[in-house]
Scaffold this active site. Structure first.
Site, PDB file in Angstrom:
ATOM      1  N   LYS A 187       2.271  -9.967  -5.302  1.00  0.00           N
ATOM      2  CA  LYS A 187       4.051 -10.865  -6.013  1.00  0.00           C
ATOM      3  C   LYS A 187       5.239 -10.197  -5.410  1.00  0.00           C
ATOM      4  CE  LYS A 187       2.225  -7.803  -9.419  1.00  0.00           C
ATOM      5  NZ  LYS A 187       0.677  -7.089  -8.512  1.00  0.00           N
TER       6      LYS A 187
ATOM      7  N   ARG B 144       3.646  -5.384 -18.226  1.00  0.00           N
ATOM      8  CA  ARG B 144       1.634  -5.067 -17.845  1.00  0.00           C
ATOM      9  C   ARG B 144       1.312  -4.825 -19.194  1.00  0.00           C
ATOM     10  NH1 ARG B 144       3.810  -3.199 -12.259  1.00  0.00           N
ATOM     11  NH2 ARG B 144       1.421  -2.495 -11.075  1.00  0.00           N
TER      12      ARG B 144
ATOM     13  N   ARG C 163      -0.606  -1.179   3.692  1.00  0.00           N
ATOM     14  CA  ARG C 163       0.731  -1.896   3.255  1.00  0.00           C
ATOM     15  C   ARG C 163       1.388  -1.187   4.055  1.00  0.00           C
ATOM     16  NH1 ARG C 163       2.496  -3.221  -2.272  1.00  0.00           N
ATOM     17  NH2 ARG C 163       1.074  -1.550  -2.971  1.00  0.00           N
TER      18      ARG C 163
ATOM     19  N   ARG D  23       3.514   3.402   0.421  1.00  0.00           N
ATOM     20  CA  ARG D  23       4.360   4.320  -0.454  1.00  0.00           C
ATOM     21  C   ARG D  23       3.004   4.957  -0.853  1.00  0.00           C
ATOM     22  NH1 ARG D  23       4.298  -1.135  -4.614  1.00  0.00           N
ATOM     23  NH2 ARG D  23       2.825  -0.013  -5.685  1.00  0.00           N
TER      24      ARG D  23
ATOM     25  N   ARG E  97      -5.079   2.231 -10.372  1.00  0.00           N
ATOM     26  CA  ARG E  97      -4.029   0.711 -11.421  1.00  0.00           C
ATOM     27  C   ARG E  97      -4.984  -0.444 -11.381  1.00  0.00           C
ATOM     28  NH1 ARG E  97      -0.787   1.585  -5.634  1.00  0.00           N
ATOM     29  NH2 ARG E  97      -0.202  -1.194  -6.064  1.00  0.00           N
TER      30      ARG E  97
HETATM   31  P1  AP5 Z   1       2.111  -6.812  -1.771  1.00  0.00           P
HETATM   32  O1  AP5 Z   1       3.179  -8.101  -1.766  1.00  0.00           O
HETATM   33  O2  AP5 Z   1       3.141  -5.828  -1.292  1.00  0.00           O
HETATM   34  O3  AP5 Z   1       1.324  -7.199  -2.848  1.00  0.00           O
HETATM   35  P2  AP5 Z   1       1.896  -6.557  -4.614  1.00  0.00           P
HETATM   36  O4  AP5 Z   1       1.330  -7.748  -5.616  1.00  0.00           O
HETATM   37  O5  AP5 Z   1       3.269  -6.719  -4.710  1.00  0.00           O
HETATM   38  O6  AP5 Z   1       1.087  -5.285  -5.201  1.00  0.00           O
HETATM   39  P3  AP5 Z   1       1.622  -3.695  -5.526  1.00  0.00           P
HETATM   40  O7  AP5 Z   1       1.168  -2.469  -4.936  1.00  0.00           O
HETATM   41  O8  AP5 Z   1       3.250  -3.834  -5.087  1.00  0.00           O
HETATM   42  O9  AP5 Z   1       1.734  -4.329  -6.727  1.00  0.00           O
HETATM   43  P4  AP5 Z   1       1.380  -2.661  -8.155  1.00  0.00           P
HETATM   44  O10 AP5 Z   1       1.936  -3.837  -9.208  1.00  0.00           O
HETATM   45  O11 AP5 Z   1       0.490  -1.834  -8.223  1.00  0.00           O
HETATM   46  O12 AP5 Z   1       2.710  -1.588  -7.505  1.00  0.00           O
HETATM   47  P5  AP5 Z   1       3.982  -2.182  -8.734  1.00  0.00           P
HETATM   48  O13 AP5 Z   1       5.327  -1.565  -7.586  1.00  0.00           O
HETATM   49  O14 AP5 Z   1       4.396  -3.360  -9.341  1.00  0.00           O
HETATM   50  O15 AP5 Z   1       0.871  -7.730  -0.688  1.00  0.00           O
HETATM   51  C1  AP5 Z   1       0.291  -6.123  -0.906  1.00  0.00           C
HETATM   52  C2  AP5 Z   1      -0.883  -5.867   0.581  1.00  0.00           C
HETATM   53  O16 AP5 Z   1      -1.031  -7.650   1.229  1.00  0.00           O
HETATM   54  C3  AP5 Z   1       1.298  -6.199   2.262  1.00  0.00           C
HETATM   55  O17 AP5 Z   1       0.411  -5.381   3.006  1.00  0.00           O
HETATM   56  C4  AP5 Z   1       0.959  -7.743   2.452  1.00  0.00           C
HETATM   57  O18 AP5 Z   1       1.248  -8.029   3.295  1.00  0.00           O
HETATM   58  C5  AP5 Z   1      -0.479  -8.318   2.164  1.00  0.00           C
HETATM   59  N1  AP5 Z   1      -0.655  -9.836   1.283  1.00  0.00           N
HETATM   60  C6  AP5 Z   1      -0.303 -10.301   0.268  1.00  0.00           C
HETATM   61  N2  AP5 Z   1      -0.434 -11.802   0.279  1.00  0.00           N
HETATM   62  C7  AP5 Z   1      -1.551 -11.294   1.581  1.00  0.00           C
HETATM   63  C8  AP5 Z   1      -2.600 -12.749   1.017  1.00  0.00           C
HETATM   64  N3  AP5 Z   1      -2.777 -13.434   0.862  1.00  0.00           N
HETATM   65  N4  AP5 Z   1      -3.704 -12.374   2.447  1.00  0.00           N
HETATM   66  C9  AP5 Z   1      -3.299 -11.007   2.949  1.00  0.00           C
HETATM   67  N5  AP5 Z   1      -3.105  -9.754   3.014  1.00  0.00           N
HETATM   68  C10 AP5 Z   1      -1.815 -10.267   1.634  1.00  0.00           C
HETATM   69  O19 AP5 Z   1       4.512  -0.229  -9.247  1.00  0.00           O
HETATM   70  C11 AP5 Z   1       4.318   0.867  -8.675  1.00  0.00           C
HETATM   71  C12 AP5 Z   1       3.627   1.455 -10.000  1.00  0.00           C
HETATM   72  O20 AP5 Z   1       4.715   1.962 -11.214  1.00  0.00           O
HETATM   73  C13 AP5 Z   1       2.858   1.197 -11.433  1.00  0.00           C
HETATM   74  O21 AP5 Z   1       1.121   1.964 -10.300  1.00  0.00           O
HETATM   75  C14 AP5 Z   1       2.817   1.667 -12.546  1.00  0.00           C
HETATM   76  O22 AP5 Z   1       3.378   3.239 -12.255  1.00  0.00           O
HETATM   77  C15 AP5 Z   1       4.276   1.699 -12.217  1.00  0.00           C
HETATM   78  N6  AP5 Z   1       5.499   0.418 -12.971  1.00  0.00           N
HETATM   79  C16 AP5 Z   1       5.641  -0.711 -12.162  1.00  0.00           C
HETATM   80  N7  AP5 Z   1       5.617  -2.041 -13.553  1.00  0.00           N
HETATM   81  C17 AP5 Z   1       5.692  -1.173 -14.193  1.00  0.00           C
HETATM   82  C18 AP5 Z   1       5.136  -1.608 -15.808  1.00  0.00           C
HETATM   83  N8  AP5 Z   1       6.145  -2.915 -16.456  1.00  0.00           N
HETATM   84  N9  AP5 Z   1       5.074  -1.035 -17.286  1.00  0.00           N
HETATM   85  C19 AP5 Z   1       4.826   0.028 -16.222  1.00  0.00           C
HETATM   86  N10 AP5 Z   1       4.839   0.959 -15.154  1.00  0.00           N
HETATM   87  C20 AP5 Z   1       5.150  -0.063 -14.278  1.00  0.00           C
END
Ligand code: AP5
Length: 221
Positions: A15, A90, A129, A163, A174
């Site tokens: 994402k 979410r 990552r 992270r 997660r």
């Molecule tokens: P990346 O693009 O970073 O993946 P992502 O989908 O953004 O994954 P996240 O881990 O950031 O998502 P998340 O939802 O757990 O975390 P968030 O920060 O939102 O890609 C990952 C890796 O794979 C990278 O190294 C990339 O290069 C590689 N990659 C990407 N695409 C690829 C492909 N096609 N092929 C190969 N490699 C690839 O949330 C963190 C925390 O915040 C949550 O756990 C929660 O506690 C809190 N939080 C955030 N939003 C909310 C909400 N709305 N409600 C409640 N809590 C929330």
């Protein structure tokens, strides 16, 4: 009316990676609740203090906190050309709040894109990552390395960070949160007839091409 895009998918689906590319290509603003919460934790705000331990455990931060920060962010001038929601909503409560705030603010969700991946592969993706601490560009130990080790291709700085929640145990928590709280939103948006699924196990550039084709089509529709 401002039109917005939403990227849906489990942790590691890509994402953030794709939202940044769409931001650069189309002028949307990436609205990542994860990034906003991490900034709040770093700044030591009340929201950040409440979120810190929940995020470290891989749980979901309370709906009230998250909805409030999104509501406030959508009033910023730079969001007026459209945003890409990354990691929000979410939960069903967040999705309902989003509908309400978009309507109030004269905005519309044009498309929800589900980045479809195989769960088991997400632990390896996330464990490898790292991110540029200066501009936020994302990298990976094997699938996306910078041209020069430790130097960001995007901004040229050497401030790579990992992270705190990117470890196998937290990723598993997660993924459970995703399937319990977030995956039901797939049906929610299917029923609104705005959900499209993309194969996000494909290489990063191919996913970007698929998204660009899709959004080009959406823009013409
Ligand atoms: P990346 O693009 O970073 O993946 P992502 O989908 O953004 O994954 P996240 O881990 O950031 O998502 P998340 O939802 O757990 O975390 P968030 O920060 O939102 O890609 C990952 C890796 O794979 C990278 O190294 C990339 O290069 C590689 N990659 C990407 N695409 C690829 C492909 N096609 N092929 C190969 N490699 C690839 O949330 C963190 C925390 O915040 C949550 O756990 C929660 O506690 C809190 N939080 C955030 N939003 C909310 C909400 N709305 N409600 C409640 N809590 C929330």
């Amino acid at each position: 009316m401002t039109t917005d895009i939403l990227l849906l998918g489990p942790p590691g689906a890509g994402k953030g990676t794709q939202a940044r590319r769409l931001q650069d290509a189309y002028g949307f603003v990436q609205l990542s609740t994860g990034d906003m919460l991490r900034a709040a934790v770093k700044a030591g705000t009340e929201a950040g203090k409440a979120a810190k331990s929940v995020m470290e455990a891989g749980g979901l931060v309370s709906d009230d906190i998250v909805i409030a920060i999104v509501d406030e962010r959508l009033d910023d001038e730079d969001t007026k050309n459209g945003v890409i929601f990354d990691g929000f909503p979410r939960t069903a409560a967040q999705a309902a709040a989003l509908d309400e705030m978009l309507e109030t603010k004269g905005r519309k969700l044009a498309q929800v894109v589900l980045l479809d991946v195989i769960d088991e592969d997400m632990v390896a993706r996330i464990s490898g990552r790292y991110t540029c601490g200066n501009c936020g560009e994302g990298y990976h130990d094997t699938s996306k390395q910078p041209k020069t080790a430790d130097v960001c291709d995007h901004c040229g700085e050497s401030q790579m960070t990992r992270r705190a929640d990117d470890n196998a145990e937290t990723v598993k928590a997660r993924l459970v949160e995703y399937h319990n709280g977030t995956a039901p939103l797939i049906q929610y948006y299917e029923e609104k007839d705005i959900l499209v699924k993309i194969d996000a196990m494909a290489p990063i550039d191919d996913v970007t091409t698929a998204l660009s084709n899709l959004l080009g089509t959406t823009a013409e529709a």
